[in-house]
Design a protein around this motif. Structure first.
Motif, PDB file in Angstrom:
ATOM      1  N   PHE A 204       0.823  -1.209   0.000  1.00 12.85           N
ATOM      2  CA  PHE A 204       0.000   0.000   0.000  1.00 12.85           C
ATOM      3  C   PHE A 204       0.858   1.261   0.000  1.00 12.85           C
ATOM      4  CE2 PHE A 204      -3.345  -2.980   0.936  1.00 12.85           C
ATOM      5  CZ  PHE A 204      -4.446  -2.412   0.316  1.00 12.85           C
ATOM      6  N   ILE A 205       2.000   1.211   0.649  1.00 14.16           N
ATOM      7  CA  ILE A 205       2.919   2.355   0.620  1.00 14.16           C
ATOM      8  C   ILE A 205       3.410   2.557  -0.814  1.00 14.16           C
ATOM      9  CG2 ILE A 205       5.188   3.174   1.374  1.00 14.16           C
ATOM     10  CD1 ILE A 205       4.593   1.706   4.085  1.00 14.16           C
ATOM     11  N   GLU A 206       3.833   1.464  -1.434  1.00 14.90           N
ATOM     12  CA  GLU A 206       4.359   1.526  -2.801  1.00 14.90           C
ATOM     13  C   GLU A 206       3.311   2.004  -3.806  1.00 14.90           C
ATOM     14  OE1 GLU A 206       5.387  -1.802  -6.060  1.00 14.90           O
ATOM     15  OE2 GLU A 206       6.517  -1.993  -4.190  1.00 14.90           O
ATOM     16  N   LYS A 207       2.063   1.596  -3.632  1.00 13.56           N
ATOM     17  CA  LYS A 207       0.994   1.925  -4.593  1.00 13.56           C
ATOM     18  C   LYS A 207       0.168   3.147  -4.190  1.00 13.56           C
ATOM     19  CE  LYS A 207       1.728  -1.792  -7.113  1.00 13.56           C
ATOM     20  NZ  LYS A 207       2.424  -1.681  -8.377  1.00 13.56           N
ATOM     21  N   SER A 208       0.597   3.868  -3.160  1.00 11.45           N
ATOM     22  CA  SER A 208      -0.222   4.983  -2.656  1.00 11.45           C
ATOM     23  C   SER A 208      -0.473   6.058  -3.716  1.00 11.45           C
ATOM     24  CB  SER A 208       0.392   5.592  -1.395  1.00 11.45           C
ATOM     25  OG  SER A 208       1.655   6.151  -1.664  1.00 11.45           O
ATOM     26  N   ASP A 209       0.527   6.426  -4.472  1.00  7.87           N
ATOM     27  CA  ASP A 209       0.328   7.452  -5.509  1.00  7.87           C
ATOM     28  C   ASP A 209      -0.630   6.964  -6.597  1.00  7.87           C
ATOM     29  OD1 ASP A 209       1.977   9.273  -4.221  1.00  7.87           O
ATOM     30  OD2 ASP A 209       3.754   8.730  -5.407  1.00  7.87           O
TER      31      ASP A 209
END
Length: 160
Positions: free
Chosen positions: A57-62
């Motif tokens: 989720f951190i990686e895909k947040s943008d």
């Protein structure tokens, strides 16, 4: 009975760490008038949660925010100090909001508890994710015990 797509998110209180200390978060207000990508894990700092779930989720947040998500939130039946420490260790600040369901009240209201007492963890949350639009569950992804597929950031991105 577990929450379903089309249901309103139940009223409960979560906790978020702020610069001024723990702050109560009323779910009625938190989910109102916006889209939230919300996911829950059985425990902060546990292997799958730390190696795959939160980092995804951190990686895909943008990417998620580009598809209309106003906020991404991670919840666990842990205290707010643990959730804050876990978020800091994962560099989640500004990407994923860390919310504590210390007594498991929200998890119980959702009908998504997990008896992890066999592992010395007591009552926890099942691993799941949901897209909440203006307080209503638009998508719900509950994992089978031991699985990590449908609650991932990648799966959720395909639902947005």
């Amino acid at each position: 009975m577990a929450v379903s797509v089309g249901d309103k998110v139940p009223s409960a209180q979560l906790t978020q760490m702020t610069a001024d200390g723990p702050r109560p978060v009323a779910t009625d207000e938190y989910f109102k008038d916006r889209t939230v990508a919300f996911f829950a894990v059985p425990g902060a700092f546990t292997p799958t949660c730390s190696a795959k779930h939160l980092p995804g989720f951190i990686e895909k947040s943008d990417d998620m925010k580009a598809k209309g998500v106003d906020e991404i939130a991670c919840m666990s039946v842990n205290d707010t100090f643990v959730m804050d420490a876990w978020g800091k260790s994962a560099d989640a600040d500004g990407k994923v909001t860390m919310l504590a369901d210390g007594n498991g009240d929200f998890t119980k209201a959702l009908g998504l508890t997990l008896d992890a007492s066999g592992f010395g963890m007591g009552q926890r949350s099942q691993r799941f994710s949901m897209i909440v639009r203006d307080g209503t569950v638009a998508e719900l992804n509950v994992e089978a015990p031991g699985d990590f597929r449908v609650s991932s950031a990648e799966h959720m991105l395909g639902q947005l």
